[in-house]
Design an enzyme around this catalytic site. Structure first.
Site, PDB file in Angstrom:
ATOM      1  N   GLY A  40       0.802  -1.244  -0.165  1.00  0.00           N
ATOM      2  CA  GLY A  40      -0.090  -0.085   0.130  1.00  0.00           C
ATOM      3  C   GLY A  40       0.706   1.200   0.138  1.00  0.00           C
ATOM      4  O   GLY A  40       0.347   2.289  -0.456  1.00  0.00           O
ATOM      5  N   SER A  41       2.235   1.164   0.343  1.00  0.00           N
ATOM      6  CA  SER A  41       3.088   2.431   0.601  1.00  0.00           C
ATOM      7  C   SER A  41       3.731   2.420  -0.662  1.00  0.00           C
ATOM      8  O   SER A  41       4.611   3.414  -1.177  1.00  0.00           O
ATOM      9  CB  SER A  41       3.954   2.377   1.606  1.00  0.00           C
ATOM     10  OG  SER A  41       3.267   2.328   2.978  1.00  0.00           O
ATOM     11  N   SER A  82       6.700   4.747   4.080  1.00  0.00           N
ATOM     12  CA  SER A  82       6.066   3.410   4.463  1.00  0.00           C
ATOM     13  C   SER A  82       5.291   3.901   5.654  1.00  0.00           C
ATOM     14  O   SER A  82       5.500   4.821   6.433  1.00  0.00           O
ATOM     15  CB  SER A  82       7.183   2.803   5.309  1.00  0.00           C
ATOM     16  OG  SER A  82       6.846   1.873   6.186  1.00  0.00           O
ATOM     17  N   GLU A 213      -6.660  -7.938  -0.921  1.00  0.00           N
ATOM     18  CA  GLU A 213      -6.570  -7.589   0.387  1.00  0.00           C
ATOM     19  C   GLU A 213      -8.013  -7.246   1.167  1.00  0.00           C
ATOM     20  O   GLU A 213      -8.171  -7.416   2.205  1.00  0.00           O
ATOM     21  CB  GLU A 213      -5.633  -6.242   0.852  1.00  0.00           C
ATOM     22  CG  GLU A 213      -4.289  -6.627   0.450  1.00  0.00           C
ATOM     23  CD  GLU A 213      -3.335  -5.502   0.947  1.00  0.00           C
ATOM     24  OE1 GLU A 213      -3.142  -5.215   1.803  1.00  0.00           O
ATOM     25  OE2 GLU A 213      -2.497  -5.105  -0.046  1.00  0.00           O
ATOM     26  N   HIS A 229       0.985 -10.083 -27.660  1.00  0.00           N
ATOM     27  CA  HIS A 229       2.124 -10.894 -27.874  1.00  0.00           C
ATOM     28  C   HIS A 229       2.503 -12.182 -27.262  1.00  0.00           C
ATOM     29  O   HIS A 229       3.823 -12.917 -27.661  1.00  0.00           O
ATOM     30  CB  HIS A 229       3.343  -9.771 -28.333  1.00  0.00           C
ATOM     31  CG  HIS A 229       3.118  -8.744 -28.911  1.00  0.00           C
ATOM     32  ND1 HIS A 229       3.377  -8.736 -30.303  1.00  0.00           N
ATOM     33  CD2 HIS A 229       2.222  -7.570 -28.594  1.00  0.00           C
ATOM     34  CE1 HIS A 229       2.774  -7.678 -30.892  1.00  0.00           C
ATOM     35  NE2 HIS A 229       2.394  -6.791 -29.841  1.00  0.00           N
ATOM     36  N   LYS A 323       4.784 -10.768   8.600  1.00  0.00           N
ATOM     37  CA  LYS A 323       5.616  -9.672   9.335  1.00  0.00           C
ATOM     38  C   LYS A 323       6.082 -10.369  10.397  1.00  0.00           C
ATOM     39  O   LYS A 323       7.307 -10.137  11.013  1.00  0.00           O
ATOM     40  CB  LYS A 323       4.875  -8.492   9.454  1.00  0.00           C
ATOM     41  CG  LYS A 323       4.860  -7.703   7.975  1.00  0.00           C
ATOM     42  CD  LYS A 323       4.216  -6.392   8.069  1.00  0.00           C
ATOM     43  CE  LYS A 323       4.094  -5.737   6.647  1.00  0.00           C
ATOM     44  NZ  LYS A 323       3.466  -4.399   6.543  1.00  0.00           N
TER      45      LYS A 323
HETATM   46  O1  PA5 Z   1      -1.986  -3.133   2.728  1.00  0.00           O
HETATM   47  C1  PA5 Z   1      -0.870  -3.467   3.523  1.00  0.00           C
HETATM   48  O2  PA5 Z   1      -1.183  -3.576   4.726  1.00  0.00           O
HETATM   49  C2  PA5 Z   1       0.514  -3.870   3.096  1.00  0.00           C
HETATM   50  O3  PA5 Z   1       0.602  -3.928   1.550  1.00  0.00           O
HETATM   51  C3  PA5 Z   1       1.461  -2.737   3.464  1.00  0.00           C
HETATM   52  O4  PA5 Z   1       1.218  -1.500   3.094  1.00  0.00           O
HETATM   53  C4  PA5 Z   1       2.863  -3.252   3.276  1.00  0.00           C
HETATM   54  O5  PA5 Z   1       3.102  -4.505   4.013  1.00  0.00           O
HETATM   55  C5  PA5 Z   1       3.662  -2.347   3.705  1.00  0.00           C
HETATM   56  O6  PA5 Z   1       3.611  -1.762   4.920  1.00  0.00           O
HETATM   57  P1  PA5 Z   1       3.913  -0.038   5.394  1.00  0.00           P
HETATM   58  O7  PA5 Z   1       2.865   0.516   4.321  1.00  0.00           O
HETATM   59  O8  PA5 Z   1       3.439   0.045   6.592  1.00  0.00           O
HETATM   60  O9  PA5 Z   1       5.058   0.379   5.118  1.00  0.00           O
END
Ligand code: PA5
Length: 333
Positions: A40-41, A82, A213, A229, A323
């Site tokens: 997400g980051s 992050s 997610e 292709h 994690k």
């Molecule tokens: O959606 C999520 O929880 C993950 O994709 C996180 O974004 C990813 O694990 C990275 O963590 P962070 O965004 O805290 O750096």
């Protein structure tokens, strides 16, 4: 999660206020901008790359791993993004950026990244904490774009941003209605989301990540014309996939006319390789608005699909477990 998605335009507006107030340091002339960030980051960097590719000579390199590309050196700018501030791969890239003496800017809501940046005097954009990272897209994407402008590396998107916020606000109800219908068609199926323009490649990826997610389902993505292709040959196999595949094509004003023609031919010659197809295109407004229109639609689809599948869109237990396990492994080392 639905509230978060529907609140995306307000979050973008607030993120812009935060970013305009933040200190990024003096202007610079880097030609290469590396952006370290995961999940997400990390998607914000891909979106910025897609957006800037339309009208800027700047090279934006998203880094979604422990290491930066070899090209990142003391002349490069490195954004370290992050949301939690504690993501292992991102912190590792951060250390590498320091060793290589890159110019660094951090974007985060807290954690070890905030502590380290404060200790080292690294410019940091602090965004509000307490959200799942994927629901903080506005907070993580907008400061990148504003930062590039404030550092003198790209044009101002201020007006585009205002228009985007306005368009998203006026369209969100209609997008939500459309999302409910699309989600109903995806239930029990494997979506294949195809981008047809480089502006939309990261949007297709965002669709995949949100479906993964929020709805906790698999999703396939690819890009046209490259798809023509290779993947076009394999479509519909294994046979069980043909009975369970839904093709979602993302189109845009930036889609090459010949790519539109290609899509029409693909839909024709691969009939039987999917049970349903949906073609989606946002019209009007700047690139940024069309991009985020399709992002909001995809986010809404993922939440509505979660509702139909009776899963909670909020927790991502497997990411948390991974994690935890990796954290334990590190302690033992
Ligand atoms: O959606 C999520 O929880 C993950 O994709 C996180 O974004 C990813 O694990 C990275 O963590 P962070 O965004 O805290 O750096």
């Amino acid at each position: 999660m639905l509230d978060q998605v529907l609140g995306m335009p307000e979050q973008m507006a607030e993120a812009e206020r935060i970013a305009r107030r933040a200190g990024y340091g003096p202007r610079c002339s880097s030609r290469l901008v590396a952006v370290a960030g995961m999940g997400g980051s990390g998607i914000g960097a891909e979106l910025v790359r897609g957006l800037l590719a339309q009208d800027s000579a700047l090279t934006v390199v998203p880094c979604r791993d422990y290491c930066l590309p070899a090209a990142a050196d003391r002349s490069s700018l490195c954004f370290v993004v992050s949301y939690s501030g504690n993501t292992e791969e991102t912190l590792s890239a951060f250390e590498q950026a320091r060793r290589r003496k890159c110019r660094i800017v951090a974007i985060t809501s807290g954690g070890r990244l905030t502590e380290a940046s404060a200790r080292l005097g690294i410019p940091t954009v602090r965004v509000p904490a307490g959200l799942p990272p994927r629901a903080a897209l506005g907070y993580l994407f907008v400061p990148l774009l504003v930062g590039l402008e404030k550092l003198g590396l790209c044009r101002s998107y201020r007006r585009d941003m205002a228009e985007t916020v306005k368009l998203l606000c006026s369209r969100r109800r209609a997008l939500h209605r459309q999302a409910r219908l699309i989600a109903a068609g995806l239930c029990g199926c494997l979506p294949s989301v195809y981008s047809t323009s480089r502006l939309l490649d990261a949007v297709a990826e965002r669709w995949r990540c949100q479906l993964n997610e929020n709805a906790k389902v698999m999703c396939h993505t690819n890009v046209l014309p490259e798809h023509n292709h290779n993947e076009v040959v394999g479509m519909g196999k294994p046979a069980f996939l043909a009975r369970r595949s839904v093709l979602v094509a993302l189109l845009d004003a930036t889609t090459h006319p010949r790519t539109r023609e290609r899509l029409a031919h693909v839909l024709d010659i691969t009939r039987g390789a999917f049970v349903n197809k949906v073609e989606l295109e946002m019209r009007g407004g700047p690139d940024l608005a069309r991009m985020f229109g399709l992002i909001m639609l995809g986010d809404l689809v993922s939440v509505e699909l979660a509702r139909l599948l009776r899963v909670d869109p909020m927790p991502v237990a497997r990411i948390d477990e991974l994690k935890r396990r990796m954290g334990r492994g590190k302690e033992r080392q």
